[in-house]
Design an enzyme around this catalytic site. Structure first.
Site, PDB file in Angstrom:
ATOM      1  N   CYS A   9       0.849  -1.193   0.074  1.00 16.27           N
ATOM      2  CA  CYS A   9      -0.018   0.111   0.071  1.00 16.27           C
ATOM      3  C   CYS A   9       0.798   1.307   0.035  1.00 16.27           C
ATOM      4  O   CYS A   9       2.106   1.011  -0.526  1.00 16.27           O
ATOM      5  CB  CYS A   9      -1.155  -0.073   1.267  1.00 16.27           C
ATOM      6  SG  CYS A   9      -0.304   0.128   2.854  1.00 16.27           S
ATOM      7  N   THR A  10       0.358   2.476   0.633  1.00 17.22           N
ATOM      8  CA  THR A  10       1.015   3.443   0.570  1.00 17.22           C
ATOM      9  C   THR A  10       1.975   3.756   1.569  1.00 17.22           C
ATOM     10  O   THR A  10       3.353   3.762   1.502  1.00 17.22           O
ATOM     11  CB  THR A  10       0.017   4.627   0.489  1.00 17.22           C
ATOM     12  OG1 THR A  10      -0.717   4.611  -0.603  1.00 17.22           O
ATOM     13  CG2 THR A  10       1.226   5.931   0.184  1.00 17.22           C
ATOM     14  N   GLY A  11       1.363   3.876   2.840  1.00 12.74           N
ATOM     15  CA  GLY A  11       2.446   4.112   3.975  1.00 12.74           C
ATOM     16  C   GLY A  11       2.755   2.878   4.883  1.00 12.74           C
ATOM     17  O   GLY A  11       3.342   3.131   5.717  1.00 12.74           O
ATOM     18  N   ASN A  12       2.109   1.591   4.624  1.00  9.64           N
ATOM     19  CA  ASN A  12       2.570   0.358   5.236  1.00  9.64           C
ATOM     20  C   ASN A  12       2.260   0.579   6.676  1.00  9.64           C
ATOM     21  O   ASN A  12       2.919  -0.102   7.505  1.00  9.64           O
ATOM     22  CB  ASN A  12       3.945  -0.080   4.980  1.00  9.64           C
ATOM     23  CG  ASN A  12       4.241  -1.745   5.356  1.00  9.64           C
ATOM     24  OD1 ASN A  12       5.183  -1.781   5.838  1.00  9.64           O
ATOM     25  ND2 ASN A  12       3.233  -2.325   5.247  1.00  9.64           N
ATOM     26  N   ARG A  15      -3.657  -0.265   5.441  1.00  8.01           N
ATOM     27  CA  ARG A  15      -4.020  -1.595   4.836  1.00  8.01           C
ATOM     28  C   ARG A  15      -3.237  -2.898   4.545  1.00  8.01           C
ATOM     29  O   ARG A  15      -3.744  -3.886   4.834  1.00  8.01           O
ATOM     30  CB  ARG A  15      -4.412  -1.073   3.345  1.00  8.01           C
ATOM     31  CG  ARG A  15      -5.500  -0.156   3.222  1.00  8.01           C
ATOM     32  CD  ARG A  15      -5.597   0.579   1.998  1.00  8.01           C
ATOM     33  NE  ARG A  15      -4.595   1.499   1.766  1.00  8.01           N
ATOM     34  CZ  ARG A  15      -4.625   2.222   0.772  1.00  8.01           C
ATOM     35  NH1 ARG A  15      -5.586   2.146  -0.377  1.00  8.01           N
ATOM     36  NH2 ARG A  15      -3.603   3.019   0.607  1.00  8.01           N
ATOM     37  N   ASP A 120      -8.244   3.632   1.322  1.00 13.03           N
ATOM     38  CA  ASP A 120      -7.276   4.137   2.240  1.00 13.03           C
ATOM     39  C   ASP A 120      -8.128   4.568   3.399  1.00 13.03           C
ATOM     40  O   ASP A 120      -8.686   5.772   3.440  1.00 13.03           O
ATOM     41  CB  ASP A 120      -6.255   4.948   2.040  1.00 13.03           C
ATOM     42  CG  ASP A 120      -5.183   4.978   2.983  1.00 13.03           C
ATOM     43  OD1 ASP A 120      -4.949   4.489   4.101  1.00 13.03           O
ATOM     44  OD2 ASP A 120      -4.103   5.841   2.747  1.00 13.03           O
TER      45      ASP A 120
END
Length: 154
Positions: A9-12, A15, A120
């Site tokens: 995902c984006t920032g871990n 999600r 998100d």
């Protein structure tokens, strides 16, 4: 040797950690030896904990993110993963644009359910995180089941 299913995902912190934890629970429940879920973010702060709401939702669903530490996606992770599962088309396209030779092992999570993207929940309420998890739950279970039944090989 373990085969890794890598959730991205984006920032871990929201999600992909939830996906990793629940997928690993599914793998254990199905006695799928040699397969492990891991996660990373495209723009993660290495070592950051999972968000508090992700930790709560994980606990509610028989998982733990207590020891989780965020990781930033790197080329070695992509090379080593047997399967890479992004939360959105954007995540998948970004991975493929940087390493097109691995496009064949990149999938969007909801391909394993009804399609769509995993929204998100970052900055949202606990209910937002619960809805996010519910959106992923069946896709993660289906992914594990497809691996067990040989419908998907890695």
């Amino acid at each position: 040797m373990e085969k890794c299913v890598l959730f991205v995902c984006t920032g871990n912190t929201c999600r992909s950690p939830l996906a990793e934890a629940y997928f690993n629970k599914c793998v254990r429940d199905l006695a799928l030896d040699g397969i492990v879920g891991r996660s990373a973010g495209l723009f993660a702060e290495p070592g950051a904990p999972a968000s508090g709401n992700s930790q709560m939702v994980a606990k509610e669903n028989g998982c733990s993110l207590d020891e989780f530490a965020a990781r930033c996606l790197n080329s070695q992770m992509v090379q080593d993963a047997a399967l890479i599962v992004g939360m959105t088309d954007t995540h998948c396209r970004k991975i493929i644009s940087v390493m097109p030779e691995y496009a064949g092992k990149v999938h969007r999570l909801l391909e394993f359910d009804r399609g769509g993207e995993v929204v998100d929940p970052y900055g949202g309420s606990l209910d937002d995180y619960r809805r996010c998890f519910e959106n992923m739950r069946y896709a993660l279970a289906n992914l594990a089941e497809n691996l067990k039944n040989g419908k998907l090989s890695i």
